[in-house]
Structure formats: C-alpha cells, structure tokens
Design a protein around this motif. Structure first.
Motif, short mmCIF file in Angstrom:
data_model
loop_
_atom_site.label_atom_id
_atom_site.label_comp_id
_atom_site.label_asym_id
_atom_site.label_seq_id
_atom_site.Cartn_x
_atom_site.Cartn_y
_atom_site.Cartn_z
N SER A 39 0.82 -1.20 0.00
CA SER A 39 0.00 0.00 0.00
C SER A 39 0.86 1.26 0.00
O SER A 39 0.61 2.20 -0.76
CB SER A 39 -0.93 -0.01 1.21
OG SER A 39 -1.74 1.14 1.22
N ALA A 40 1.90 1.28 0.84
CA ALA A 40 2.80 2.44 0.89
C ALA A 40 3.53 2.61 -0.45
O ALA A 40 3.69 3.74 -0.93
CB ALA A 40 3.80 2.26 2.03
N ILE A 45 4.03 5.61 -5.60
CA ILE A 45 4.06 5.64 -7.07
C ILE A 45 2.95 6.52 -7.63
O ILE A 45 3.18 7.33 -8.53
CB ILE A 45 3.93 4.21 -7.64
CG1 ILE A 45 5.20 3.42 -7.37
CG2 ILE A 45 3.64 4.23 -9.13
CD1 ILE A 45 5.11 1.97 -7.78
N THR A 46 1.72 6.35 -7.11
CA THR A 46 0.58 7.07 -7.67
C THR A 46 0.42 8.47 -7.11
O THR A 46 -0.23 9.32 -7.71
CB THR A 46 -0.73 6.30 -7.40
OG1 THR A 46 -0.93 6.19 -5.99
CG2 THR A 46 -0.71 4.93 -8.04
N GLY A 50 -4.22 5.74 -0.20
CA GLY A 50 -5.27 4.74 -0.26
C GLY A 50 -5.44 4.13 -1.64
O GLY A 50 -6.50 3.59 -1.97
N SER A 51 -4.40 4.20 -2.47
CA SER A 51 -4.51 3.71 -3.85
C SER A 51 -4.76 2.21 -3.91
O SER A 51 -5.39 1.73 -4.85
CB SER A 51 -3.27 4.08 -4.65
OG SER A 51 -2.11 3.59 -4.01
N LEU A 52 -4.30 1.45 -2.92
CA LEU A 52 -4.55 0.00 -2.92
C LEU A 52 -6.05 -0.26 -2.86
O LEU A 52 -6.57 -1.14 -3.55
CB LEU A 52 -3.84 -0.68 -1.75
CG LEU A 52 -4.04 -2.19 -1.64
CD1 LEU A 52 -3.50 -2.88 -2.88
CD2 LEU A 52 -3.37 -2.73 -0.39
N GLY A 53 -6.76 0.50 -2.07
CA GLY A 53 -8.22 0.35 -1.98
C GLY A 53 -8.90 0.63 -3.31
O GLY A 53 -9.81 -0.10 -3.72
#
Length: 126
Positions: A39-40, A45-46, A50-53
């Motif tokens: 997630s970190a 990168i993005t 919360g990009s994993l969600g």
C-alpha cells in the motif's frame, strides 16, 4: 511434546497458545506487513493515499462486469407465458378439409384458417 512458542503472562498465570493459533497469528502479522508495504509503495508511485483500496475496487468491478452475461438479473421479471389451448385432433374427411381454405367466412366475419394435409397429418399453415 514441544514447548509452546508463545506464552503470555497475566497476573502470574502463563497462557499457552496452540501451534495452530501461533501459525495463524504469524501469518496474520506477516500479511499485515506485506499489505502495508504494498500500500505504501502504491501510494508513493501514484501520489494518492489509499490507492490500494482503489485498485481493489477497480478489480472487483472488472470481475463483476466480466461475469455480466453469466449472472442472473434478479430485477428482471419474466412475463408469464400465455397458455395455449390444446388444438383439437384434426381427423378430417376430404370434404371437411375443403372448408379450411383461408377465405373469408361471412358467418363468423373473419378469415378461415388454412389447413394442409400431408400423408394423413393435418397442419395449420395460416
């Protein structure tokens, strides 16, 4: 017998945890760390927290949409099929069959059906 890997002390009492429970806790700790690191990394990168969600939600939507043709639509209600009246047996003489020629019937004020006999089987071809 092997000694327990984990032993918790509370009020001078030692609580032993089974091997199965120890392995479960170990896997949970490792998976939590792995997911936190992924997630970190994705957030870095993005540039979005919360990009994993968001990725998990997007994958879920893709899977659901790809299954669209295979799922049943609960909201879609089928209209009950009209029950057709069983057709009467068609055992006609040649004279009776001549009546069903498709011409207009003045008594019933409608067109007559067209019946065709082939090898003793009568078909309604109107």
């Amino acid at each position: 017998r092997l000694p327990p890997l984990l032993c918790f002390h509370h009020d001078n009492n030692c609580t032993h945890i089974s091997r199965h429970k120890q392995i479960t806790i170990f896997v949970q700790v490792i998976m939590t760390e792995v997911i936190a690191n992924i997630s970190a990394w994705l957030d870095n990168i993005t540039g979005t927290e919360g990009s994993l969600g968001y990725i998990v939600i997007a994958l879920f939507v893709i899977v659901v949409l790809s299954q669209g043709g295979q799922t049943k639509n609960i909201e879609e209600k089928k209209e009950p099929e009209e029950e057709e009246e069983p057709e009467p047996p068609r055992n006609f003489t040649l004279e009776q069959l001549k009546y069903f020629d498709g011409k207009y019937d003045e008594k019933k004020e409608e067109d007559k059906p067209v019946y065709l006999s082939l090898n003793g089987t009568v078909f309604d071809v109107s």
